[in-house]
Scaffold this active site. Structure first.
Site, PDB file in Angstrom:
ATOM      1  N   ASP A  11       0.859  -1.189   0.000  1.00 16.08           N
ATOM      2  CA  ASP A  11       0.000   0.000   0.000  1.00 16.08           C
ATOM      3  C   ASP A  11       0.894   1.238   0.000  1.00 16.08           C
ATOM      4  OD1 ASP A  11      -2.524   1.441   0.150  1.00 16.08           O
ATOM      5  OD2 ASP A  11      -1.930   1.970   2.180  1.00 16.08           O
ATOM      6  N   SER A  12       0.300   2.369  -0.355  1.00 20.45           N
ATOM      7  CA  SER A  12       1.033   3.628  -0.296  1.00 20.45           C
ATOM      8  C   SER A  12       1.438   3.963   1.145  1.00 20.45           C
ATOM      9  CB  SER A  12       0.170   4.749  -0.871  1.00 20.45           C
ATOM     10  OG  SER A  12      -1.062   4.797  -0.179  1.00 20.45           O
ATOM     11  N   CYS A  74      -3.721  -1.222  -2.369  1.00 27.51           N
ATOM     12  CA  CYS A  74      -4.062   0.203  -2.523  1.00 27.51           C
ATOM     13  C   CYS A  74      -4.954   0.384  -3.760  1.00 27.51           C
ATOM     14  CB  CYS A  74      -2.759   0.979  -2.709  1.00 27.51           C
ATOM     15  SG  CYS A  74      -2.951   2.725  -3.028  1.00 27.51           S
ATOM     16  N   GLU A 159      -5.754   9.783   8.706  1.00 21.60           N
ATOM     17  CA  GLU A 159      -4.323   9.747   9.034  1.00 21.60           C
ATOM     18  C   GLU A 159      -3.984  10.623  10.241  1.00 21.60           C
ATOM     19  OE1 GLU A 159      -1.348   9.447   6.151  1.00 21.60           O
ATOM     20  OE2 GLU A 159      -2.354   7.592   5.545  1.00 21.60           O
ATOM     21  N   CYS A 193     -11.383   2.681  -0.969  1.00 20.05           N
ATOM     22  CA  CYS A 193     -10.134   3.273  -0.489  1.00 20.05           C
ATOM     23  C   CYS A 193      -9.820   2.606   0.832  1.00 20.05           C
ATOM     24  CB  CYS A 193     -10.286   4.779  -0.313  1.00 20.05           C
ATOM     25  SG  CYS A 193      -8.845   5.537   0.473  1.00 20.05           S
ATOM     26  N   HIS A 195      -8.537   3.541   3.515  1.00 15.09           N
ATOM     27  CA  HIS A 195      -8.740   4.253   4.788  1.00 15.09           C
ATOM     28  C   HIS A 195     -10.194   4.333   5.230  1.00 15.09           C
ATOM     29  CE1 HIS A 195      -4.700   5.495   3.916  1.00 15.09           C
ATOM     30  NE2 HIS A 195      -4.634   6.319   4.944  1.00 15.09           N
TER      31      HIS A 195
HETATM   32  N1  DGL Z   1      -4.245   3.624  -0.158  1.00 11.72           N
HETATM   33  C1  DGL Z   1      -4.917   4.643  -0.928  1.00 11.72           C
HETATM   34  C2  DGL Z   1      -6.122   4.043  -1.639  1.00 11.72           C
HETATM   35  O1  DGL Z   1      -6.636   2.997  -1.288  1.00 11.72           O
HETATM   36  C3  DGL Z   1      -5.330   5.815  -0.061  1.00 11.72           C
HETATM   37  C4  DGL Z   1      -4.153   6.621   0.447  1.00 11.72           C
HETATM   38  C5  DGL Z   1      -3.396   7.342  -0.640  1.00 11.72           C
HETATM   39  O2  DGL Z   1      -3.955   8.248  -1.285  1.00 11.72           O
HETATM   40  O3  DGL Z   1      -2.236   6.994  -0.837  1.00 11.72           O
HETATM   41  O4  DGL Z   1      -6.581   4.611  -2.599  1.00 11.72           O
END
Ligand code: DGL
Length: 274
Positions: A11-12, A74, A159, A193, A195
């Protein structure tokens, strides 16, 4: 040290831990490595080229770590980088390895949730502008109308630990109202997403009770289980020591502190040199 061939989960940043949590619970026997590219997160507003470049670099790191299979947990990276990696990069760098994402497994099952055939998809700006959900859902359920809406404030709210705070209410209600005004017949809303599952209580609060809210963790975990059952050539390559290692490209202490909220248990991360 024993050589392992773990499943990589990418993931990012921390968010993919909401997906990894479900995967690890369903498939406890396998070795796993999680990588959060926190140094360069968030990916949500970045260009196709940048998301592809960052994601590819991380995928190559997983391969160097011995992972034959990588799950891009992600949504933004799945939307903007996965197809190019699968079609252009993998055949050149590691044709025997596999990289899977979160969009296709979700698109495959979304039809079982909706009765009105109107589905709302909430994601980052990058995921929404890519139209990946419209395209993938259209392949499996051409009768479904997809209404995507970007929620750019939700990732920072989560976050910064404000997802239970009063400030979150304003932006949760705002984006949900904007989505529902596009198509009041929507009966299913996908949290596309990593989050957003942390905001689920507030999301429920601002939606009528007949709307089904769909989070991806369990969907992706079941899809991976099914994939491993159908691909014994891959399944036998993955080592089964039940270990989990967590890596971040940024500060370890900060990762450990935030990651616990997303994963639901304490984490001892290591630093990843990309
Ligand atoms: N992990 C990203 C997603 O699921 C959200 C966080 C980001 O923008 O890096 O789209």
């Amino acid at each position: 040290m024993k050589t392992t061939h773990p499943i990589g989960v990418f993931d990012s940043g921390y968010g993919g831990l909401t997906v990894f949590r479900s995967i690890a619970a369903l498939l406890p026997q396998y070795d796993f490595i999680y990588l959060g590219d926190n140094a360069r997160a968030p990916y949500g507003n970045r260009s196709f080229e940048t998301v592809h470049q960052y994601t590819l670099q991380c995928v190559e790191w997983f391969f160097e770590m011995g992972c034959p299979l990588v799950i891009i947990a992600c949504n933004t990276a799945s939307a903007k980088a996965l197809r190019t990696i699968q079609q252009l990069n993998l055949p050149e760098i590691a044709p025997q390895n596999r990289v899977l994402g979160v969009i296709r497994p979700t698109a495959e099952v979304i039809g079982s949730y909706t009765r009105t055939n109107a589905v709302g998809v909430l994601g980052t700006k990058g995921t929404v502008s890519s139209q990946s959900y419209e395209i993938e859902i259209g392949k499996f359920f051409p009768e479904i109308r997809v209404y995507s809406h970007a929620c750019p404030m939700w990732v920072p709210i989560v976050e910064y630990g404000e997802y239970q705070g009063k400030g979150a209410d304003y932006f949760v209600q705002k984006y949900l109202d904007e989505l529902m005004n596009k198509a009041p017949e929507i009966d299913t809303i996908l949290l596309a997403c990593t989050h957003y599952p942390l905001l689920i209580e507030k999301i429920e609060k601002y939606l009528p009770p007949h709307i089904t809210i769909v989070a991806q963790g369990n969907i992706v975990a079941h899809s991976l289980t099914d994939y491993l059952q159908r691909h014994s050539e891959m399944e036998t390559k993955i080592s089964q020591g039940g270990t989990r290692r967590f890596f971040t490209t940024d500060d370890i202490a900060d990762f450990n502190q935030h990651a616990t909220i997303f994963f639901g248990e304490p984490i001892n991360a290591e630093f990843a040199h990309l």
